[in-house]
Enzyme design. Structure first.
Site, PDB file in Angstrom:
ATOM      1  N   ALA A  34       0.852  -1.201   0.000  1.00 15.87           N
ATOM      2  CA  ALA A  34       0.000   0.000   0.000  1.00 15.87           C
ATOM      3  C   ALA A  34       0.876   1.235   0.000  1.00 15.87           C
ATOM      4  CB  ALA A  34      -0.902  -0.020   1.228  1.00 15.87           C
ATOM      5  N   GLU A  85       1.796  10.067 -30.182  1.00 18.32           N
ATOM      6  CA  GLU A  85       2.576   8.840 -30.373  1.00 18.32           C
ATOM      7  C   GLU A  85       1.645   7.635 -30.424  1.00 18.32           C
ATOM      8  OE1 GLU A  85       4.566   7.074 -26.947  1.00 18.32           O
ATOM      9  OE2 GLU A  85       4.425   9.015 -25.970  1.00 18.32           O
ATOM     10  N   CYS A 119       6.492  11.484 -25.960  1.00 17.63           N
ATOM     11  CA  CYS A 119       5.690  12.558 -25.333  1.00 17.63           C
ATOM     12  C   CYS A 119       6.075  13.954 -25.829  1.00 17.63           C
ATOM     13  CB  CYS A 119       5.834  12.497 -23.817  1.00 17.63           C
ATOM     14  SG  CYS A 119       5.480  10.868 -23.157  1.00 17.63           S
ATOM     15  N   THR A 161       1.431   3.967 -14.467  1.00 20.16           N
ATOM     16  CA  THR A 161       1.866   5.280 -14.957  1.00 20.16           C
ATOM     17  C   THR A 161       1.237   5.619 -16.315  1.00 20.16           C
ATOM     18  OG1 THR A 161       3.909   4.373 -15.935  1.00 20.16           O
ATOM     19  CG2 THR A 161       4.054   5.181 -13.682  1.00 20.16           C
ATOM     20  N   SER A 211      14.819   5.110 -18.502  1.00 22.92           N
ATOM     21  CA  SER A 211      13.966   6.242 -18.910  1.00 22.92           C
ATOM     22  C   SER A 211      14.039   7.381 -17.888  1.00 22.92           C
ATOM     23  CB  SER A 211      12.513   5.793 -19.132  1.00 22.92           C
ATOM     24  OG  SER A 211      11.862   5.521 -17.922  1.00 22.92           O
ATOM     25  N   HIS A 250       6.932  17.903 -18.104  1.00 19.03           N
ATOM     26  CA  HIS A 250       6.254  16.688 -18.556  1.00 19.03           C
ATOM     27  C   HIS A 250       6.188  15.769 -17.338  1.00 19.03           C
ATOM     28  CE1 HIS A 250       5.272  12.958 -20.361  1.00 19.03           C
ATOM     29  NE2 HIS A 250       6.458  12.430 -20.087  1.00 19.03           N
ATOM     30  N   LYS A 259      11.020  15.314  -7.837  1.00 19.56           N
ATOM     31  CA  LYS A 259      12.469  15.069  -7.864  1.00 19.56           C
ATOM     32  C   LYS A 259      13.153  15.960  -8.899  1.00 19.56           C
ATOM     33  CE  LYS A 259      12.262  10.279  -6.361  1.00 19.56           C
ATOM     34  NZ  LYS A 259      12.772   8.932  -6.528  1.00 19.56           N
ATOM     35  N   SER A 363      10.678  10.310 -24.792  1.00 22.17           N
ATOM     36  CA  SER A 363      11.706   9.266 -24.826  1.00 22.17           C
ATOM     37  C   SER A 363      12.245   9.066 -26.232  1.00 22.17           C
ATOM     38  CB  SER A 363      11.115   7.951 -24.312  1.00 22.17           C
ATOM     39  OG  SER A 363      10.824   8.060 -22.950  1.00 22.17           O
TER      40      SER A 363
HETATM   41  N1  ACO Z   1       4.999   3.372   0.027  1.00 23.49           N
HETATM   42  C1  ACO Z   1       5.648   4.451  -0.406  1.00 23.49           C
HETATM   43  N2  ACO Z   1       6.560   4.412  -1.417  1.00 23.49           N
HETATM   44  C2  ACO Z   1       6.805   3.210  -1.968  1.00 23.49           C
HETATM   45  C3  ACO Z   1       6.167   2.033  -1.548  1.00 23.49           C
HETATM   46  C4  ACO Z   1       5.222   2.133  -0.479  1.00 23.49           C
HETATM   47  N3  ACO Z   1       4.561   1.093  -0.042  1.00 23.49           N
HETATM   48  N4  ACO Z   1       6.618   1.008  -2.312  1.00 23.49           N
HETATM   49  C5  ACO Z   1       7.520   1.521  -3.170  1.00 23.49           C
HETATM   50  N5  ACO Z   1       7.633   2.861  -2.977  1.00 23.49           N
HETATM   51  C6  ACO Z   1       8.454   3.813  -3.705  1.00 23.49           C
HETATM   52  C7  ACO Z   1       9.826   3.287  -4.079  1.00 23.49           C
HETATM   53  O1  ACO Z   1      10.724   3.440  -3.009  1.00 23.49           O
HETATM   54  C8  ACO Z   1      10.152   4.138  -5.267  1.00 23.49           C
HETATM   55  O2  ACO Z   1      10.569   5.405  -4.830  1.00 23.49           O
HETATM   56  P1  ACO Z   1      11.854   6.105  -5.486  1.00 23.49           P
HETATM   57  O3  ACO Z   1      11.446   6.425  -6.926  1.00 23.49           O
HETATM   58  O4  ACO Z   1      12.067   7.327  -4.681  1.00 23.49           O
HETATM   59  O5  ACO Z   1      12.955   5.133  -5.463  1.00 23.49           O
HETATM   60  C9  ACO Z   1       8.794   4.350  -5.948  1.00 23.49           C
HETATM   61  O6  ACO Z   1       7.823   4.011  -4.955  1.00 23.49           O
HETATM   62  C10 ACO Z   1       8.564   3.447  -7.154  1.00 23.49           C
HETATM   63  O7  ACO Z   1       8.886   2.142  -6.761  1.00 23.49           O
HETATM   64  P2  ACO Z   1       9.897   1.256  -7.642  1.00 23.49           P
HETATM   65  O8  ACO Z   1      10.108  -0.043  -6.975  1.00 23.49           O
HETATM   66  O9  ACO Z   1      11.104   2.066  -8.021  1.00 23.49           O
HETATM   67  O10 ACO Z   1       8.946   1.098  -8.902  1.00 23.49           O
HETATM   68  P3  ACO Z   1       9.136   0.176 -10.137  1.00 23.49           P
HETATM   69  O11 ACO Z   1      10.565  -0.011 -10.466  1.00 23.49           O
HETATM   70  O12 ACO Z   1       8.312  -1.048  -9.926  1.00 23.49           O
HETATM   71  O13 ACO Z   1       8.457   1.073 -11.286  1.00 23.49           O
HETATM   72  C11 ACO Z   1       8.792   2.907 -12.827  1.00 23.49           C
HETATM   73  C12 ACO Z   1       8.607   2.475 -11.379  1.00 23.49           C
HETATM   74  C13 ACO Z   1      10.186   2.434 -13.321  1.00 23.49           C
HETATM   75  C14 ACO Z   1       8.694   4.400 -12.946  1.00 23.49           C
HETATM   76  C15 ACO Z   1       7.692   2.224 -13.712  1.00 23.49           C
HETATM   77  O14 ACO Z   1       6.429   2.634 -13.258  1.00 23.49           O
HETATM   78  C16 ACO Z   1       7.826   2.546 -15.185  1.00 23.49           C
HETATM   79  O15 ACO Z   1       8.595   1.902 -15.904  1.00 23.49           O
HETATM   80  N6  ACO Z   1       7.036   3.550 -15.711  1.00 23.49           N
HETATM   81  C17 ACO Z   1       7.050   3.939 -17.113  1.00 23.49           C
HETATM   82  C18 ACO Z   1       8.311   4.679 -17.510  1.00 23.49           C
HETATM   83  C19 ACO Z   1       8.356   6.136 -17.052  1.00 23.49           C
HETATM   84  O16 ACO Z   1       7.354   6.714 -16.695  1.00 23.49           O
HETATM   85  N7  ACO Z   1       9.561   6.751 -17.139  1.00 23.49           N
HETATM   86  C20 ACO Z   1       9.751   8.163 -16.830  1.00 23.49           C
HETATM   87  C21 ACO Z   1      10.222   9.041 -17.985  1.00 23.49           C
HETATM   88  S1  ACO Z   1       9.786   8.490 -19.578  1.00 23.49           S
HETATM   89  C22 ACO Z   1       8.086   8.746 -19.873  1.00 23.49           C
HETATM   90  O17 ACO Z   1       7.551   9.800 -19.726  1.00 23.49           O
HETATM   91  C23 ACO Z   1       7.276   7.598 -20.321  1.00 23.49           C
END
Ligand code: ACO
Length: 459
Positions: A34, A85, A119, A161, A211, A250, A259, A363
């Site tokens: 959660a 896209e 995007c 996402t 990414s 974006h 961040k 991207s």
């Molecule tokens: N409570 C609070 N925070 C939590 C919890 C919890 N229970 N569980 C995890 N988190 C946090 C993690 O610590 C992490 O934080 P951090 O980013 O500060 O490290 C965050 O939630 C995400 O968790 P991750 O384990 O890093 O997530 P995951 O690797 O499974 O996926 C990601 C995240 C890579 C962004 C994925 O959703 C994705 O691939 N999205 C599409 C690509 C994307 O959007 N890229 C960005 C730029 S490109 C574009 O616009 C498409």
């Protein structure tokens, strides 16, 4: 004709689908801890399309709504640009589909087609429109820019996402939101961070970590270049976050934007050189010799500068994340949904005169940073009031959407997967809950030709 001045955004419209899945529900359904999507990614709700909507219908809806709401006549438009896209056809542009809104009025002398790079396509389309208005080909009519996408990911960590929607903007001279002329910074590279090589699927191939690294690297590079160019242009001025009243990004997910804002504060810190005399930087000497490219995932840097920039983020960027938080990453419209969110977040008097920094990322990769100035002189201020007052539908419409269970959401995505590029095809989903005035896909015939109709509800 004299060259137009104060070229910018004269009207803006946003469209998002009438249903969403709640991210708390999705966390439970996906059996993740959660808070992962809601706190970790900073997302509350995700809009999505069923089989009644596609990229053509999204763009038809948003253009029609913009024109109706602002009483824009087809003959007022000389250029129409689309950024997307979401590819349904490798040859025929979405722009050509939108000509259905102009042809019946005898208006076919309209330049522009589609721009694509993840995007970033909406920004490419916008730059084309601005160039046309500023060029010798400008003929007194206005330009329309449309950014739209259906952003869906395969099951797994990227799925929360997603998002869907469209933004349309009217571009012309003497605008209440003006592009700062002669000042733009871009950063373009070859990268395989997110791409869509499988033309039979709506889903991208995505390397999540890469990414994020590409996004942050592009942000650093655009910001450094923007600061350098701005300082050359206005030789007496040092550019930093303090130069802007609002900063739009974006938004792949809202946490990355927070961040990113902190990242710009870190850039400012490094740009300030010998910063021991600046009180807010006291105790940060250990970061002085770091290189930007070594710190994308440096937790110490991230935490320190997020804390340092927290108040500024809350004032300058958080209000622009309203739609990103409640609809998700709409891809090309994302950063422009940020502008809509900003415009409805502050009273006119506080908006007037604001300098807005905009960062657009797609991207693959293509990215740009530019700035806008919101008018404050009395003549254009009334245009600003008009522009903003026409956005009064946004909050009520967000609130009137239907909450759909993750089970139903997953079924819809499976159905889209199964029927992707199928012809002939008869959509199955009901149109009963769609917003009044929305275009929907009626059918696809055996030659892949799509027909659309508009939802008309009795008032
Ligand atoms: N409570 C609070 N925070 C939590 C919890 C919890 N229970 N569980 C995890 N988190 C946090 C993690 O610590 C992490 O934080 P951090 O980013 O500060 O490290 C965050 O939630 C995400 O968790 P991750 O384990 O890093 O997530 P995951 O690797 O499974 O996926 C990601 C995240 C890579 C962004 C994925 O959703 C994705 O691939 N999205 C599409 C690509 C994307 O959007 N890229 C960005 C730029 S490109 C574009 O616009 C498409």
């Amino acid at each position: 004709m004299s060259r137009p001045s104060s070229v910018g955004i004269k009207a803006i419209e946003v469209y998002f689908p009438a249903q969403y899945v709640d991210q708390n529900d999705l966390e439970e359904f996906d059996k993740v801890s959660a808070g992962k999507y809601t706190v970790g990614l900073g997302q509350s709700k995700m809009g999505f399309c069923n089989d009644r909507e596609d990229i053509n219908s999204l763009c038809l809806t948003v253009v029609r709504r913009l024109m109706d709401r602002h009483n824009i006549k087809p003959e007022d438009i000389g250029r129409l640009e689309v950024g997307t896209e979401t590819i349904l056809d490798k040859s025929k542009s979405v722009k050509s589909v939108l000509m259905q809104l102009f042809e019946p009025f005898g208006c076919t002398d309209i330049e522009g087609v589609d721009s694509t790079n993840a995007c970033y396509g909406g920004t490419a389309a916008l730059f084309n429109a601005v160039s046309w208005v500023e060029s010798s080909y400008y003929d007194g009519r206005m330009a329309l820019v449309v950014a739209g996408d259906n952003a869906v990911y395969a099951t797994g960590s990227a799925r929360p996402t997603g998002g869907a929607g469209a933004v349309a903007m009217l571009i012309g001279p003497d605008a209440p939101i003006v592009f700062d002329q002669g000042l733009r910074a871009s950063y373009m590279r070859h990268a395989y961070d997110f791409y869509k090589p499988d033309l039979n699927s709506e889903y991208p191939v995505v390397d999540g970590k890469l990414s994020i690294q590409c996004y942050l690297g592009a942000l650093d590079n655009c910001y450094q270049k923007y600061c350098q160019k701005a300082q050359e242009k206005y030789s007496d001025k040092t550019i930093s976050l303090a130069s802007f009243g609002a900063v739009l990004f974006h938004s792949p997910y809202c946490k990355l934007v927070q961040k990113s804002f902190a990242r710009l504060a870190f850039n400012d810190f490094l740009n300030s050189g010998n910063n021991s005399g600046i009180s807010k930087y006291q105790g940060l000497d250990k970061f002085s010799n770091l290189k930007l490219e070594d710190t994308y995932f440096d937790r110490d840097v991230e935490k320190t500068f997020m804390t340092l920039s927290d108040d500024d983020f809350a004032r300058k960027t958080k209000p622009s994340l309203l739609l990103a938080n409640l609809v998700g990453n709409m891809y090309t419209p994302s950063v422009y949904s940020g502008l809509v969110s900003l415009l409805i977040s502050r009273p006119i008097d506080q908006l007037a005169g604001t300098k807005v920094c905009v960062f657009s990322y797609g991207s693959g990769l293509a990215s740009s940073m530019y700035s806008l100035t919101i008018a404050k002189d009395s003549s254009t201020k009334s245009d600003l009031e008009q522009l903003v007052s026409k956005l009064s539908y946004v909050i009520p419409q967000l609130e009137s959407r239907r909450r759909v269970s993750p089970e139903e959401f997953t079924r819809v995505l499976e159905m889209r997967e199964k029927n992707c590029h199928k012809a002939p095809y008869q959509p199955e989903n009901s149109i009963a809950d769609m917003f009044d005035g929305t275009y929907y896909l009626k059918s696809i015939d055996d030659k892949y030709r799509r027909t659309y109709e508009i939802v008309r509800k009795n008032k």
